[in-house]
Motif scaffolding. Structure first.
Motif, mmCIF file in Angstrom:
data_model
loop_
_atom_site.group_PDB
_atom_site.id
_atom_site.type_symbol
_atom_site.label_atom_id
_atom_site.label_comp_id
_atom_site.label_asym_id
_atom_site.label_seq_id
_atom_site.Cartn_x
_atom_site.Cartn_y
_atom_site.Cartn_z
ATOM 1 N N ASP A 7 0.838 -1.211 0.000
ATOM 2 C CA ASP A 7 0.000 0.000 0.000
ATOM 3 C C ASP A 7 0.867 1.253 0.000
ATOM 4 O O ASP A 7 0.580 2.214 -0.715
ATOM 5 C CB ASP A 7 -0.933 0.015 1.214
ATOM 6 N N ASP A 8 1.933 1.255 0.802
ATOM 7 C CA ASP A 8 2.839 2.403 0.842
ATOM 8 C C ASP A 8 3.524 2.618 -0.506
ATOM 9 O O ASP A 8 3.674 3.748 -0.963
ATOM 10 C CB ASP A 8 3.895 2.230 1.931
ATOM 11 N N LEU A 9 3.942 1.542 -1.140
ATOM 12 C CA LEU A 9 4.592 1.670 -2.450
ATOM 13 C C LEU A 9 3.623 2.185 -3.502
ATOM 14 O O LEU A 9 3.995 3.008 -4.349
ATOM 15 C CB LEU A 9 5.180 0.327 -2.884
ATOM 16 N N ARG A 10 2.372 1.735 -3.463
ATOM 17 C CA ARG A 10 1.367 2.241 -4.401
ATOM 18 C C ARG A 10 1.135 3.735 -4.181
ATOM 19 O O ARG A 10 1.061 4.510 -5.115
ATOM 20 C CB ARG A 10 0.069 1.469 -4.264
ATOM 21 N N ALA A 11 1.030 4.142 -2.924
ATOM 22 C CA ALA A 11 0.827 5.559 -2.611
ATOM 23 C C ALA A 11 2.023 6.381 -3.070
ATOM 24 O O ALA A 11 1.860 7.476 -3.613
ATOM 25 C CB ALA A 11 0.591 5.744 -1.113
ATOM 26 N N ALA A 12 3.232 5.864 -2.880
ATOM 27 C CA ALA A 12 4.429 6.579 -3.324
ATOM 28 C C ALA A 12 4.441 6.684 -4.845
ATOM 29 O O ALA A 12 4.830 7.721 -5.393
ATOM 30 C CB ALA A 12 5.686 5.874 -2.826
ATOM 31 N N GLY A 13 4.016 5.652 -5.530
ATOM 32 C CA GLY A 13 3.952 5.699 -6.990
ATOM 33 C C GLY A 13 2.965 6.744 -7.478
ATOM 34 O O GLY A 13 3.225 7.463 -8.440
ATOM 35 N N GLN A 14 1.828 6.858 -6.806
ATOM 36 C CA GLN A 14 0.848 7.880 -7.177
ATOM 37 C C GLN A 14 1.416 9.264 -6.914
ATOM 38 O O GLN A 14 1.197 10.191 -7.675
ATOM 39 C CB GLN A 14 -0.453 7.683 -6.411
ATOM 40 N N GLU A 15 2.161 9.419 -5.832
ATOM 41 C CA GLU A 15 2.784 10.707 -5.500
ATOM 42 C C GLU A 15 3.779 11.105 -6.587
ATOM 43 O O GLU A 15 3.883 12.268 -6.955
ATOM 44 C CB GLU A 15 3.474 10.610 -4.138
ATOM 45 N N LEU A 16 4.523 10.131 -7.115
ATOM 46 C CA LEU A 16 5.504 10.420 -8.157
ATOM 47 C C LEU A 16 4.842 10.841 -9.456
ATOM 48 O O LEU A 16 5.453 11.536 -10.268
ATOM 49 C CB LEU A 16 6.400 9.202 -8.392
ATOM 50 N N ASP A 17 3.602 10.435 -9.680
ATOM 51 C CA ASP A 17 2.893 10.799 -10.892
ATOM 52 C C ASP A 17 2.417 12.246 -10.870
ATOM 53 O O ASP A 17 2.098 12.802 -11.909
ATOM 54 C CB ASP A 17 1.677 9.883 -11.112
ATOM 55 N N ARG A 18 2.345 12.846 -9.684
ATOM 56 C CA ARG A 18 1.863 14.217 -9.580
ATOM 57 C C ARG A 18 2.956 15.178 -10.025
ATOM 58 O O ARG A 18 4.133 14.963 -9.770
ATOM 59 C CB ARG A 18 1.460 14.516 -8.136
ATOM 60 N N PRO A 19 2.592 16.278 -10.698
ATOM 61 C CA PRO A 19 3.619 17.228 -11.122
ATOM 62 C C PRO A 19 4.259 17.901 -9.907
ATOM 63 O O PRO A 19 3.633 18.031 -8.862
ATOM 64 C CB PRO A 19 2.828 18.243 -11.957
ATOM 65 N N TRP A 20 5.501 18.327 -10.053
ATOM 66 C CA TRP A 20 6.174 19.001 -8.957
ATOM 67 C C TRP A 20 6.910 20.222 -9.487
ATOM 68 O O TRP A 20 7.236 20.319 -10.663
ATOM 69 C CB TRP A 20 7.118 18.060 -8.222
ATOM 70 N N ALA A 21 7.137 21.149 -8.571
ATOM 71 C CA ALA A 21 7.818 22.393 -8.907
ATOM 72 C C ALA A 21 8.445 22.945 -7.631
ATOM 73 O O ALA A 21 8.306 22.378 -6.552
ATOM 74 C CB ALA A 21 6.835 23.394 -9.500
ATOM 75 N N VAL A 22 9.113 24.084 -7.775
ATOM 76 C CA VAL A 22 9.749 24.758 -6.657
ATOM 77 C C VAL A 22 9.419 26.244 -6.735
ATOM 78 O O VAL A 22 9.468 26.840 -7.811
ATOM 79 C CB VAL A 22 11.283 24.569 -6.693
ATOM 80 N N LEU A 23 9.052 26.828 -5.580
ATOM 81 C CA LEU A 23 8.944 28.278 -5.462
ATOM 82 C C LEU A 23 10.213 28.743 -4.759
ATOM 83 O O LEU A 23 10.470 28.362 -3.616
ATOM 84 C CB LEU A 23 7.708 28.682 -4.652
ATOM 85 N N LEU A 24 11.011 29.552 -5.435
ATOM 86 C CA LEU A 24 12.278 30.037 -4.922
ATOM 87 C C LEU A 24 12.123 31.509 -4.547
ATOM 88 O O LEU A 24 11.735 32.328 -5.388
ATOM 89 C CB LEU A 24 13.361 29.874 -5.987
#
Length: 143
Positions: free
Chosen positions: A26-43
């Motif tokens: 379950d944790d690995l599935r949740a981590a995989g879904q998290e990786l599918d989400r776009p990411w960015a940085v506010l600097l």
């Protein structure tokens, strides 16, 4: 040790291992879904109470404002408690003002409606200025 007790202990061990494997899965599935989400940085480029170069990771969605419940807390008296929101959609992000009196600015223009944010754009919340960076976004790749 009796034969029946051995079987009970063996069954308990298998049940325990089954539950461990299930939780890890379950944790690995949740981590995989998290990786599918776009990411960015506010600097942070400038702003009261913030250090230039301070970075905030944004994954999927982030609330920006002076209030402590935000993903990006801005200690700026000109910023609203819940000032703006960044929302990932597909492989890009949109910036939305949440009705703040001071407004939210994207590259010097006040937002009236949600607008797409691209790699390198400047976002102003109150008197705090951020640089939006999306290293793996379509804009960063020249697309």
């Amino acid at each position: 040790m009796s034969e029946a007790l051995r079987y009970v202990l063996l069954a308990a061990l298998f049940l325990f291992l089954y539950r461990v494997v299930r939780v890890v899965g379950d944790d690995l599935r949740a981590a995989g879904q998290e990786l599918d989400r776009p990411w960015a940085v506010l600097l942070v480029e400038e702003g009261p109470g913030m250090s230039p170069g301070e970075a905030f990771a944004v994954r999927g969605e982030a609330l920006v404002g002076r209030g402590t419940g935000n993903d990006v807390t801005v200690p700026d008296p000109e910023a609203g408690l819940r000032h703006a929101r960044l929302v990932g959609s597909g492989d890009s992000f949109w910036l939305e003002d949440l009705g703040s009196p001071a407004g939210t600015y994207l590259n010097g223009r006040r937002l009236e409606v949600p607008a797409p944010v691209r790699h390198g754009d400047r976002v102003r919340v109150g008197s705090t200025v951020f640089r939006f960076l999306q290293p793996r976004g379509p804009q960063a790749a020249g697309g």
